[in-house]
Write a protein that holds these residues in place. Structure first.
Motif, PDB file in Angstrom:
ATOM      1  N   GLY A  14       0.705  -0.625   0.161  1.00 19.15           N
ATOM      2  CA  GLY A  14       0.139  -0.023   0.102  1.00 19.15           C
ATOM      3  C   GLY A  14       0.495   1.088   0.096  1.00 19.15           C
ATOM      4  O   GLY A  14       0.570   2.290  -0.892  1.00 19.15           O
ATOM      5  N   PRO A  15       1.256   1.273   1.079  1.00 17.97           N
ATOM      6  CA  PRO A  15       2.693   2.915   0.817  1.00 17.97           C
ATOM      7  C   PRO A  15       3.689   3.122  -0.978  1.00 17.97           C
ATOM      8  O   PRO A  15       3.274   3.773  -0.674  1.00 17.97           O
ATOM      9  CB  PRO A  15       3.472   2.301   2.242  1.00 17.97           C
ATOM     10  N   VAL A  16       3.484   1.663  -1.257  1.00 15.15           N
ATOM     11  CA  VAL A  16       4.732   2.421  -2.281  1.00 15.15           C
ATOM     12  C   VAL A  16       3.537   2.604  -3.601  1.00 15.15           C
ATOM     13  O   VAL A  16       3.747   3.568  -4.057  1.00 15.15           O
ATOM     14  CB  VAL A  16       4.942   0.656  -3.288  1.00 15.15           C
ATOM     15  N   TYR A  17       2.081   2.145  -3.337  1.00 16.39           N
ATOM     16  CA  TYR A  17       1.451   2.676  -4.306  1.00 16.39           C
ATOM     17  C   TYR A  17       0.806   4.205  -4.443  1.00 16.39           C
ATOM     18  O   TYR A  17       0.668   5.060  -4.697  1.00 16.39           O
ATOM     19  CB  TYR A  17       0.031   1.539  -4.531  1.00 16.39           C
ATOM     20  N   ALA A  18       0.308   4.378  -2.524  1.00 11.81           N
ATOM     21  CA  ALA A  18       0.374   5.922  -2.296  1.00 11.81           C
ATOM     22  C   ALA A  18       1.417   6.617  -3.154  1.00 11.81           C
ATOM     23  O   ALA A  18       1.333   7.290  -3.762  1.00 11.81           O
ATOM     24  CB  ALA A  18       0.054   6.078  -0.658  1.00 11.81           C
ATOM     25  N   GLU A  19       2.918   6.861  -2.853  1.00 10.96           N
ATOM     26  CA  GLU A  19       3.935   7.172  -3.077  1.00 10.96           C
ATOM     27  C   GLU A  19       4.258   7.710  -4.768  1.00 10.96           C
ATOM     28  O   GLU A  19       4.086   8.465  -5.534  1.00 10.96           O
ATOM     29  CB  GLU A  19       5.096   6.556  -2.329  1.00 10.96           C
ATOM     30  N   LEU A  20       4.236   6.301  -5.130  1.00 11.08           N
ATOM     31  CA  LEU A  20       3.925   6.096  -7.011  1.00 11.08           C
ATOM     32  C   LEU A  20       1.902   6.874  -7.142  1.00 11.08           C
ATOM     33  O   LEU A  20       2.484   8.206  -8.360  1.00 11.08           O
ATOM     34  CB  LEU A  20       3.712   4.615  -7.258  1.00 11.08           C
ATOM     35  N   PHE A  21       0.772   6.800  -7.582  1.00 10.02           N
ATOM     36  CA  PHE A  21       0.035   7.262  -7.521  1.00 10.02           C
ATOM     37  C   PHE A  21       0.132   8.988  -7.151  1.00 10.02           C
ATOM     38  O   PHE A  21       0.409  10.036  -8.395  1.00 10.02           O
ATOM     39  CB  PHE A  21      -1.021   6.901  -7.092  1.00 10.02           C
ATOM     40  N   ILE A  22       0.387   9.162  -6.103  1.00 11.70           N
ATOM     41  CA  ILE A  22       0.910  10.929  -6.180  1.00 11.70           C
ATOM     42  C   ILE A  22       1.905  11.278  -6.313  1.00 11.70           C
ATOM     43  O   ILE A  22       2.320  12.431  -7.666  1.00 11.70           O
ATOM     44  CB  ILE A  22       0.535  11.111  -4.067  1.00 11.70           C
ATOM     45  N   SER A  23       3.228  10.691  -6.549  1.00  8.93           N
ATOM     46  CA  SER A  23       4.630  10.623  -7.739  1.00  8.93           C
ATOM     47  C   SER A  23       3.706  11.350  -8.913  1.00  8.93           C
ATOM     48  O   SER A  23       3.769  12.350  -9.686  1.00  8.93           O
ATOM     49  CB  SER A  23       5.254   9.867  -7.776  1.00  8.93           C
ATOM     50  N   LEU A  24       2.963  10.379  -9.943  1.00  6.82           N
ATOM     51  CA  LEU A  24       2.477  10.861 -10.848  1.00  6.82           C
ATOM     52  C   LEU A  24       1.867  11.534 -11.668  1.00  6.82           C
ATOM     53  O   LEU A  24       1.941  11.961 -12.616  1.00  6.82           O
ATOM     54  CB  LEU A  24       1.847   9.377 -11.178  1.00  6.82           C
ATOM     55  N   LEU A  25       0.729  11.736 -10.136  1.00  2.00           N
ATOM     56  CA  LEU A  25       0.030  13.101 -10.000  1.00  2.00           C
ATOM     57  C   LEU A  25       1.228  14.310 -10.643  1.00  2.00           C
ATOM     58  O   LEU A  25       0.714  15.071 -11.611  1.00  2.00           O
ATOM     59  CB  LEU A  25      -0.409  13.119  -8.756  1.00  2.00           C
ATOM     60  N   LYS A  26       2.071  14.421  -9.578  1.00  2.00           N
ATOM     61  CA  LYS A  26       3.353  15.339  -9.813  1.00  2.00           C
ATOM     62  C   LYS A  26       3.368  15.826 -11.570  1.00  2.00           C
ATOM     63  O   LYS A  26       3.831  17.035 -11.306  1.00  2.00           O
ATOM     64  CB  LYS A  26       4.241  15.012  -8.619  1.00  2.00           C
ATOM     65  N   LYS A  27       4.232  15.197 -11.916  1.00  2.00           N
ATOM     66  CA  LYS A  27       5.181  14.904 -12.484  1.00  2.00           C
ATOM     67  C   LYS A  27       3.954  14.248 -14.371  1.00  2.00           C
ATOM     68  O   LYS A  27       4.636  15.215 -15.046  1.00  2.00           O
ATOM     69  CB  LYS A  27       6.244  13.818 -12.580  1.00  2.00           C
ATOM     70  N   LEU A  28       3.041  13.825 -14.539  1.00  2.00           N
ATOM     71  CA  LEU A  28       2.069  13.932 -15.593  1.00  2.00           C
ATOM     72  C   LEU A  28       1.429  15.033 -15.681  1.00  2.00           C
ATOM     73  O   LEU A  28       0.766  14.670 -14.959  1.00  2.00           O
ATOM     74  CB  LEU A  28       1.800  12.415 -15.857  1.00  2.00           C
ATOM     75  N   VAL A  29       1.508  15.139 -17.004  1.00  2.70           N
ATOM     76  CA  VAL A  29       0.235  16.503 -16.973  1.00  2.70           C
ATOM     77  C   VAL A  29      -0.591  16.452 -18.377  1.00  2.70           C
ATOM     78  O   VAL A  29      -1.460  16.493 -18.219  1.00  2.70           O
ATOM     79  CB  VAL A  29       0.659  17.257 -18.225  1.00  2.70           C
ATOM     80  N   ARG A  30      -0.329  14.651 -19.374  1.00  2.00           N
ATOM     81  CA  ARG A  30      -2.243  14.692 -19.717  1.00  2.00           C
ATOM     82  C   ARG A  30      -3.092  14.679 -19.273  1.00  2.00           C
ATOM     83  O   ARG A  30      -3.243  13.755 -18.397  1.00  2.00           O
ATOM     84  CB  ARG A  30      -1.583  13.398 -20.766  1.00  2.00           C
ATOM     85  N   VAL A  31      -4.294  15.042 -19.579  1.00  2.00           N
ATOM     86  CA  VAL A  31      -5.454  15.041 -18.927  1.00  2.00           C
ATOM     87  C   VAL A  31      -5.780  13.781 -18.983  1.00  2.00           C
ATOM     88  O   VAL A  31      -6.005  12.645 -17.398  1.00  2.00           O
ATOM     89  CB  VAL A  31      -6.559  16.105 -19.209  1.00  2.00           C
ATOM     90  N   ASP A  32      -6.245  12.304 -19.958  1.00  3.33           N
ATOM     91  CA  ASP A  32      -6.568  10.784 -19.692  1.00  3.33           C
ATOM     92  C   ASP A  32      -5.696  10.604 -18.216  1.00  3.33           C
ATOM     93  O   ASP A  32      -6.153   9.721 -18.190  1.00  3.33           O
ATOM     94  CB  ASP A  32      -6.567  10.544 -21.112  1.00  3.33           C
ATOM     95  N   THR A  33      -4.324  10.760 -18.989  1.00  2.00           N
ATOM     96  CA  THR A  33      -3.820  10.174 -17.722  1.00  2.00           C
ATOM     97  C   THR A  33      -3.672  10.732 -16.044  1.00  2.00           C
ATOM     98  O   THR A  33      -4.217   9.394 -14.950  1.00  2.00           O
ATOM     99  CB  THR A  33      -2.056  10.305 -17.785  1.00  2.00           C
ATOM    100  N   ILE A  34      -4.201  11.586 -16.195  1.00  4.96           N
ATOM    101  CA  ILE A  34      -4.214  12.358 -14.663  1.00  4.96           C
ATOM    102  C   ILE A  34      -5.519  12.005 -14.262  1.00  4.96           C
ATOM    103  O   ILE A  34      -5.645  11.790 -12.952  1.00  4.96           O
ATOM    104  CB  ILE A  34      -4.518  13.640 -14.673  1.00  4.96           C
TER     105      ILE A  34
END
Length: 448
Positions: free
Chosen positions: A73-93
């Motif tokens: 769980g902690p790995v996925y929480a960090e991963l998802f928040i990290s992806l929100l920070k660095k990715l910008v495409r709307v469909d990806t968000i």
């Protein structure tokens, strides 16, 4: 959902209170769409390890998702928040937000995985999600708002900064023409305001209370929406400052009583009575006169004779009836008059027709630069109810008979001209009382 007035703590309710068919439909429409995660890996936007973690949960729900997430769980929480920070495409968000919501759905305890990210970075987990609230996409802010609500409700010490931005967003959504969006925003408030520390934040958010009040006063909400909005008021009035100020600023007591008198749903009456009880318990001096002005005691006496499926309603009704009966005896006639005047809902209650009342209290209308007299003048200009116009005109006449020196002031603020206009009003009672007031204003005497 249990309503209890025994303490400042709102009874426990599910954290995932935000359940919105419109958002669910948007989610279902987006869920099956492919996202080029491998392409992001080839473009070095994500690492191979991150790709592997994403593919392990992508398109999985329920038990299939739990088997993966509960291990890391902690790995996925960090991963998802990290992806929100660095990715910008709307469909990806959109897809990342769906993954986060799936992870939290029916498992609010997993919110801890996200909240613990603050140990290494104090702006997490909120900052990337708050950024999503500012997206121009239809789906992204709605899903982010739901996730933020779950995190704030799960936190033992919720972020007031994050809450303030969330409340600014809900304030805008409450003014949407899309009823489903308004419903989601109200559900966010129902959940978030369970946190005691967040109630003052909402109270102090610019225009937040105005937007909530407007739903009750100017929209035509369904019984369910009435219940949800008043539930927010009930929670807010556990805060003493709110209980002291809410009626003075928003004239909410007459509105609540009017809704209760016409309500069909028992739960609507229940939440109104609970809110009024809060106002009596937390701030009696600020609210009792207004309750007297709308004849709440008579209404509670009526309610006490009904049969209720929920026995606790009768308990709250009887509490209110007892408190009002005892405390109304201590109110001065002028306090009741003032509360009625401030509410804008004038009726032929005894003070308006009592020469003794006016002889004793007319000077009160002069205080604070004629504050109450100005309100009478404003009612004459803005009210459409013939009863309000009749009583206001009569009060002007009563006042001027005792303070002839006020004639010039009343002419300056347009009262004299308005009285003259009302002399030709279609309603006979308005004409009658305007003619009587005009005699005082132009220096005559006697009654028509």
């Amino acid at each position: 959902m249990v309503i209890s007035n025994n303490s400042n703590n709102v009874a426990e309710v599910p954290l995932a209170l935000v359940s919105n068919a419109y958002l669910d439909d948007l989610t279902a429409g987006l869920r099956a769409r492919p996202i080029p995660w491998e392409g992001y890996q080839r473009a070095t936007l994500i690492t191979q390890t991150e790709l592997n973690y994403i593919k392990a949960v992508d398109k999985k729900t329920g038990d299939d998702l739990s088997r993966v997430v509960d291990q890391e769980g902690p790995v996925y929480a960090e991963l998802f928040i990290s992806l929100l920070k660095k990715l910008v495409r709307v469909d990806t968000i959109q897809s990342i937000l769906i993954l986060i919501d799936d992870l939290l759905l029916d498992h609010e305890e997993r919110a801890t995985f996200f909240l613990e990210l603050a140990k290494n970075d104090p702006i997490l987990p909120y900052a990337p999600l708050l950024k999503c609230l500012r997206s121009e996409d239809e789906f992204v802010p709605l899903k982010a708002g739901k996730i933020l609500t779950t995190l704030l409700c799960a936190s033992p010490k919720p972020s007031t900064d994050a809450a303030q931005e969330l409340f600014r967003w809900t304030t805008a959504q409450l003014q949407s023409n899309n009823h489903a969006v308004v419903d989601l925003a109200v559900q966010v408030l129902e959940s978030a305001l369970r946190q005691r520390d967040l109630r003052p934040v909402y109270w102090n958010t610019p225009h937040a209370m105005d937007a909530l009040v407007r739903i009750l006063k100017t929209d035509t909400p369904s019984p369910q929406m009435q219940y949800q909005v008043i539930y927010c008021f009930w929670i807010l009035t556990f805060d003493t400052v709110v209980a002291q100020e809410v009626n003075r600023k928003y004239d909410i007591i007459p509105t609540l009583v009017e809704i209760a008198k016409s309500a069909i749903k028992e739960k609507v009456i229940r939440v109104i009575i609970s809110t009024l009880r809060n106002l009596v318990e937390k701030a009696p001096e600020a609210n009792l006169a207004a309750m007297a002005a709308v004849k709440l005691l008579t209404f509670t006496e009526n309610l006490s004779t009904r049969k209720w499926s929920d026995g606790e309603i009768l308990e709250d009704v009887n509490y209110l009836k007892t408190e009002l009966d005892e405390n109304f005896q201590t109110l001065s006639t002028f306090e009741v008059y003032q509360a009625e005047l401030l509410s804008g809902r004038l009726t032929w209650s005894p003070p308006h027709l009592s020469d003794l009342f006016w002889t004793k209290n007319w000077r009160e209308l002069k205080k604070e630069n004629y504050a109450l007299l100005r309100i009478l003048g404003r009612l004459l200009s803005t009210a459409s109810d013939p009863l309000v116009l009749s009583v206001a005109a009569s009060d002007i006449g009563q006042y001027v008979k005792r303070d002839p020196s006020s004639k010039k002031f009343l002419q300056e603020i347009g009262v004299k001209q308005r009285i003259m206009e009302l002399m030709s009003h279609p309603d006979q009672e308005v004409r009658y009382n305007s003619v009587n007031a005009s005699w005082s204003l132009i220096g005559g005497s006697g009654r028509a």
